[in-house]
Design an enzyme around this catalytic site. Structure first.
Site, PDB file in Angstrom:
ATOM      1  N   ASN A  96       0.836  -1.190   0.000  1.00 22.98           N
ATOM      2  CA  ASN A  96       0.000   0.000   0.000  1.00 22.98           C
ATOM      3  C   ASN A  96       0.874   1.244   0.000  1.00 22.98           C
ATOM      4  O   ASN A  96       2.054   1.180   0.322  1.00 22.98           O
ATOM      5  CB  ASN A  96      -0.816   0.021   1.301  1.00 22.98           C
ATOM      6  CG  ASN A  96      -2.300   0.077   1.037  1.00 22.98           C
ATOM      7  OD1 ASN A  96      -2.732   0.301  -0.089  1.00 22.98           O
ATOM      8  ND2 ASN A  96      -3.077  -0.116   2.081  1.00 22.98           N
ATOM      9  N   ARG A 124      -6.339 -11.808   9.576  1.00 21.40           N
ATOM     10  CA  ARG A 124      -6.087 -13.029  10.349  1.00 21.40           C
ATOM     11  C   ARG A 124      -6.530 -12.796  11.790  1.00 21.40           C
ATOM     12  O   ARG A 124      -5.728 -12.391  12.627  1.00 21.40           O
ATOM     13  CB  ARG A 124      -4.587 -13.359  10.322  1.00 21.40           C
ATOM     14  CG  ARG A 124      -4.105 -13.846   8.980  1.00 21.40           C
ATOM     15  CD  ARG A 124      -2.603 -13.896   8.938  1.00 21.40           C
ATOM     16  NE  ARG A 124      -2.037 -14.956   9.737  1.00 21.40           N
ATOM     17  CZ  ARG A 124      -0.745 -15.052  10.046  1.00 21.40           C
ATOM     18  NH1 ARG A 124       0.104 -14.119   9.628  1.00 21.40           N
ATOM     19  NH2 ARG A 124      -0.299 -16.050  10.760  1.00 21.40           N
ATOM     20  N   LYS A 178      -5.383   5.424  -4.805  1.00 22.44           N
ATOM     21  CA  LYS A 178      -5.588   4.727  -3.532  1.00 22.44           C
ATOM     22  C   LYS A 178      -4.902   5.503  -2.403  1.00 22.44           C
ATOM     23  O   LYS A 178      -5.410   5.573  -1.281  1.00 22.44           O
ATOM     24  CB  LYS A 178      -5.044   3.296  -3.632  1.00 22.44           C
ATOM     25  CG  LYS A 178      -5.289   2.464  -2.392  1.00 22.44           C
ATOM     26  CD  LYS A 178      -5.733   1.040  -2.723  1.00 22.44           C
ATOM     27  CE  LYS A 178      -6.279   0.311  -1.511  1.00 22.44           C
ATOM     28  NZ  LYS A 178      -5.276  -0.425  -0.766  1.00 22.44           N
ATOM     29  N   ASN A 182      -6.350   6.512   1.263  1.00 23.76           N
ATOM     30  CA  ASN A 182      -5.689   6.074   2.504  1.00 23.76           C
ATOM     31  C   ASN A 182      -5.198   7.277   3.322  1.00 23.76           C
ATOM     32  O   ASN A 182      -5.291   7.256   4.555  1.00 23.76           O
ATOM     33  CB  ASN A 182      -4.523   5.129   2.197  1.00 23.76           C
ATOM     34  CG  ASN A 182      -4.992   3.767   1.686  1.00 23.76           C
ATOM     35  OD1 ASN A 182      -4.436   3.211   0.749  1.00 23.76           O
ATOM     36  ND2 ASN A 182      -6.036   3.227   2.280  1.00 23.76           N
ATOM     37  N   ASN A 186      -7.128   6.692   6.743  1.00 18.05           N
ATOM     38  CA  ASN A 186      -6.395   5.835   7.688  1.00 18.05           C
ATOM     39  C   ASN A 186      -5.850   6.553   8.919  1.00 18.05           C
ATOM     40  O   ASN A 186      -6.057   6.075  10.047  1.00 18.05           O
ATOM     41  CB  ASN A 186      -5.267   5.086   6.960  1.00 18.05           C
ATOM     42  CG  ASN A 186      -5.805   4.096   5.937  1.00 18.05           C
ATOM     43  OD1 ASN A 186      -6.905   4.273   5.432  1.00 18.05           O
ATOM     44  ND2 ASN A 186      -5.055   3.072   5.622  1.00 18.05           N
ATOM     45  N   ASN A 196     -14.154   3.590  10.036  1.00 22.93           N
ATOM     46  CA  ASN A 196     -13.945   4.599   8.980  1.00 22.93           C
ATOM     47  C   ASN A 196     -15.016   5.697   8.961  1.00 22.93           C
ATOM     48  O   ASN A 196     -14.701   6.888   8.837  1.00 22.93           O
ATOM     49  CB  ASN A 196     -13.919   3.917   7.609  1.00 22.93           C
ATOM     50  CG  ASN A 196     -12.726   2.992   7.467  1.00 22.93           C
ATOM     51  OD1 ASN A 196     -11.882   2.914   8.364  1.00 22.93           O
ATOM     52  ND2 ASN A 196     -12.646   2.273   6.357  1.00 22.93           N
ATOM     53  N   GLU A 262       1.815   1.742   8.325  1.00 26.50           N
ATOM     54  CA  GLU A 262       2.402   2.131   7.035  1.00 26.50           C
ATOM     55  C   GLU A 262       2.335   3.654   6.836  1.00 26.50           C
ATOM     56  O   GLU A 262       2.377   4.134   5.714  1.00 26.50           O
ATOM     57  CB  GLU A 262       1.701   1.376   5.901  1.00 26.50           C
ATOM     58  CG  GLU A 262       1.931  -0.126   6.019  1.00 26.50           C
ATOM     59  CD  GLU A 262       1.506  -0.937   4.801  1.00 26.50           C
ATOM     60  OE1 GLU A 262       2.336  -1.617   4.188  1.00 26.50           O
ATOM     61  OE2 GLU A 262       0.310  -0.894   4.482  1.00 26.50           O
TER      62      GLU A 262
HETATM   63  P1  NAD Z   1       0.801  -8.728   7.180  1.00 26.45           P
HETATM   64  O1  NAD Z   1       1.553  -8.014   8.254  1.00 26.45           O
HETATM   65  O2  NAD Z   1      -0.353  -9.594   7.547  1.00 26.45           O
HETATM   66  O3  NAD Z   1       1.821  -9.642   6.344  1.00 26.45           O
HETATM   67  C1  NAD Z   1       3.141  -9.305   6.036  1.00 26.45           C
HETATM   68  C2  NAD Z   1       3.980 -10.545   6.197  1.00 26.45           C
HETATM   69  O4  NAD Z   1       5.284 -10.291   5.688  1.00 26.45           O
HETATM   70  C3  NAD Z   1       4.154 -10.981   7.662  1.00 26.45           C
HETATM   71  O5  NAD Z   1       3.800 -12.345   7.790  1.00 26.45           O
HETATM   72  C4  NAD Z   1       5.647 -10.792   7.904  1.00 26.45           C
HETATM   73  O6  NAD Z   1       6.184 -11.737   8.822  1.00 26.45           O
HETATM   74  C5  NAD Z   1       6.187 -11.002   6.517  1.00 26.45           C
HETATM   75  N1  NAD Z   1       7.564 -10.503   6.313  1.00 26.45           N
HETATM   76  C6  NAD Z   1       8.121  -9.351   6.792  1.00 26.45           C
HETATM   77  N2  NAD Z   1       9.416  -9.284   6.431  1.00 26.45           N
HETATM   78  C7  NAD Z   1       9.672 -10.405   5.694  1.00 26.45           C
HETATM   79  C8  NAD Z   1      10.833 -10.909   5.048  1.00 26.45           C
HETATM   80  N3  NAD Z   1      11.993 -10.254   5.097  1.00 26.45           N
HETATM   81  N4  NAD Z   1      10.751 -12.068   4.369  1.00 26.45           N
HETATM   82  C9  NAD Z   1       9.580 -12.766   4.324  1.00 26.45           C
HETATM   83  N5  NAD Z   1       8.436 -12.346   4.951  1.00 26.45           N
HETATM   84  C10 NAD Z   1       8.497 -11.169   5.614  1.00 26.45           C
HETATM   85  O7  NAD Z   1       0.331  -7.631   6.137  1.00 26.45           O
HETATM   86  P2  NAD Z   1      -0.820  -7.764   5.016  1.00 26.45           P
HETATM   87  O8  NAD Z   1      -2.104  -7.339   5.564  1.00 26.45           O
HETATM   88  O9  NAD Z   1      -0.708  -9.096   4.370  1.00 26.45           O
HETATM   89  O10 NAD Z   1      -0.378  -6.615   3.999  1.00 26.45           O
HETATM   90  C11 NAD Z   1       0.769  -6.740   3.191  1.00 26.45           C
HETATM   91  C12 NAD Z   1       0.800  -5.536   2.232  1.00 26.45           C
HETATM   92  O11 NAD Z   1      -0.330  -5.613   1.352  1.00 26.45           O
HETATM   93  C13 NAD Z   1       0.678  -4.187   2.952  1.00 26.45           C
HETATM   94  O12 NAD Z   1       1.436  -3.221   2.299  1.00 26.45           O
HETATM   95  C14 NAD Z   1      -0.797  -3.870   2.834  1.00 26.45           C
HETATM   96  O13 NAD Z   1      -1.073  -2.490   2.916  1.00 26.45           O
HETATM   97  C15 NAD Z   1      -1.096  -4.419   1.457  1.00 26.45           C
HETATM   98  N6  NAD Z   1      -2.501  -4.781   1.277  1.00 26.45           N
HETATM   99  C16 NAD Z   1      -3.101  -5.627   2.177  1.00 26.45           C
HETATM  100  C17 NAD Z   1      -4.423  -5.970   1.983  1.00 26.45           C
HETATM  101  C18 NAD Z   1      -5.143  -6.883   2.942  1.00 26.45           C
HETATM  102  O14 NAD Z   1      -6.350  -7.075   2.760  1.00 26.45           O
HETATM  103  N7  NAD Z   1      -4.501  -7.470   3.939  1.00 26.45           N
HETATM  104  C19 NAD Z   1      -5.126  -5.460   0.864  1.00 26.45           C
HETATM  105  C20 NAD Z   1      -4.459  -4.623  -0.032  1.00 26.45           C
HETATM  106  C21 NAD Z   1      -3.142  -4.285   0.182  1.00 26.45           C
HETATM  107  O1  KPL Z   2      -7.762   0.723   2.163  1.00 30.99           O
HETATM  108  C1  KPL Z   2      -8.259   0.954   3.246  1.00 30.99           C
HETATM  109  C2  KPL Z   2      -7.464   0.569   4.443  1.00 30.99           C
HETATM  110  O2  KPL Z   2      -8.028   0.285   5.491  1.00 30.99           O
HETATM  111  O3  KPL Z   2      -6.219   0.520   4.311  1.00 30.99           O
HETATM  112  C3  KPL Z   2      -9.599   1.650   3.349  1.00 30.99           C
HETATM  113  C4  KPL Z   2     -10.063   2.075   1.955  1.00 30.99           C
HETATM  114  C5  KPL Z   2      -9.507   2.857   4.243  1.00 30.99           C
HETATM  115  C6  KPL Z   2     -10.698   0.710   3.823  1.00 30.99           C
HETATM  116  O4  KPL Z   2     -10.633   0.399   5.171  1.00 30.99           O
END
Ligand code: NAD
Ligand code: KPL
Length: 297
Positions: A96, A124, A178, A182, A186, A196, A262
């Site tokens: 993100n 999770r 996006k 955010n 956020n 939100n 973030e």
């Molecule tokens: P998270 O914290 O659940 O997962 C990140 C994972 O990366 C953790 O398990 C961590 O241990 C691992 N990690 C960190 N350093 C590492 C390394 N050196 N080698 C291997 N693994 C490593 O985060 P998330 O919710 O899965 O989000 C990940 C990214 O995706 C973020 O930037 C988030 O903003 C973006 N994102 C998440 C969602 C969502 O629904 N969760 C949706 C869109 C975008």
């Molecule tokens: O992307 C989002 C986030 O939580 O990071 C929004 C759009 C704010 C939805 O919760």
């Protein structure tokens, strides 16, 4: 084989949705890649299933690597493993915000680096349970020159997940769109510790949102992202805040779970960009500093 670096919520979502046997998690260099990762997967619709995902072994050459760490971890995570992969292996960044994608693309400019902007929602609630909380779209586009040729094959590979994936030539524009949302939702949810929708009636939000949207509008214009009025940006932010009114934002969730947020890649990125472009960003600066005080590190 599709390699996933970052076995958190988003990484586990892709691993659960892609065809079984086609996915492996990539271990950190010093991490012993032991037994497979097992978890329960609760899809958006339908019954729970058990998922087993192996670790990538030394002999496996992935067709594509998905990087699903948080933005602050992406560069070091990639640096630790990238030499194991051939130069032509596409690497897709799912972080993100902005800043981390440009840093990776600049460091490995000779490799096919792509970025994704996704509105999927995964979390999770327990370590061994992955919930697909909201379905959305994922746009993928090139960050380096050689990535252009890999865009359609990568999108085709990821479409096997059943998630909705689109090619996007102008991925930076999509990431900016996006980022605006955010930046305008956020930090307020984290500071006010509220869902939100509740930010909209708060005095913190009402006192600062016009200033924030003015900063966003100026930064977008100066970065070649087109002219968007502060009023139009505010309307877009508020439409999403209303549509996701009962959601806990990712930043509020990070604070509540004691994780690093973030913020440095959202309002912090905008404040740093403002310094580079000589544009005043007092609201982004204030929101960044206040959110930084809420989380560790
Ligand atoms: P998270 O914290 O659940 O997962 C990140 C994972 O990366 C953790 O398990 C961590 O241990 C691992 N990690 C960190 N350093 C590492 C390394 N050196 N080698 C291997 N693994 C490593 O985060 P998330 O919710 O899965 O989000 C990940 C990214 O995706 C973020 O930037 C988030 O903003 C973006 N994102 C998440 C969602 C969502 O629904 N969760 C949706 C869109 C975008
Ligand atoms: O992307 C989002 C986030 O939580 O990071 C929004 C759009 C704010 C939805 O919760």
């Amino acid at each position: 084989m599709i390699g996933i670096l970052g076995a958190g919520a988003l990484g586990r979502l892709w691993a659960a949705c892609l065809p079984a046997g086609r996915v492996a998690f990539i271990a950190r260099p010093a991490e012993p890649a032991g037994a497979s990762i097992r978890y329960r997967f609760r899809p958006f619709n339908g019954p729970e299933t058990d998922v087993h995902v192996p670790w990538l072994t030394a002999g496996d050459i992935p067709e594509v690597v998905l990087v699903t760490t948080k933005a602050g971890d992406a560069f070091e995570a990639i640096a630790g493993v990238i030499d194991r992969f051939p130069r032509q292996t596409p690497i897709v960044l799912f972080q993100n915000g902005l800043g981390s994608q440009q840093r990776v693309a600049a460091r490995w400019s000779d490799r096919p680096i792509l970025a994704a902007s996704s509105t999927e929602g995964a979390n999770r609630p327990e370590p061994d349970l992955l919930v697909h909380a909201g379905t959305g779209d994922t746009w993928i586009g090139p960050m380096t020159e050689s990535a252009g040729r890999q865009l359609n094959p990568v999108v085709e590979l990821l479409n096997a997940s059943g998630l909705t994936v689109h090619p996007e030539q102008h991925i930076l524009q999509r990431l900016w769109q996006k980022l605006v949302i955010n930046a305008g939702i956020n930090p307020y949810t984290a500071l006010l510790d509220c869902p939100n929708g509740d930010i909209l009636a708060s005095s913190l939000y009402l006192d600062t949102i016009d200033g924030l949207c003015h900063e966003l509008s100026e930064l977008m214009r100066a970065s070649g992202q087109g002219k968007q009025t502060p009023e139009a940006l505010r309307q877009r932010i508020e439409a999403v805040a209303r549509k996701t009114a009962r959601n806990t934002s990712s930043m509020r969730a990070d604070v509540l779970n004691g994780r690093i947020t973030e913020i440095n890649f959202i309002n912090g990125y905008l404040a740093t960009l403002g310094k580079d472009l000589r544009i005043q960003t007092p609201v982004n600066q204030m929101l960044t500093e206040q959110v930084q005080q809420l989380s560790p590190g």
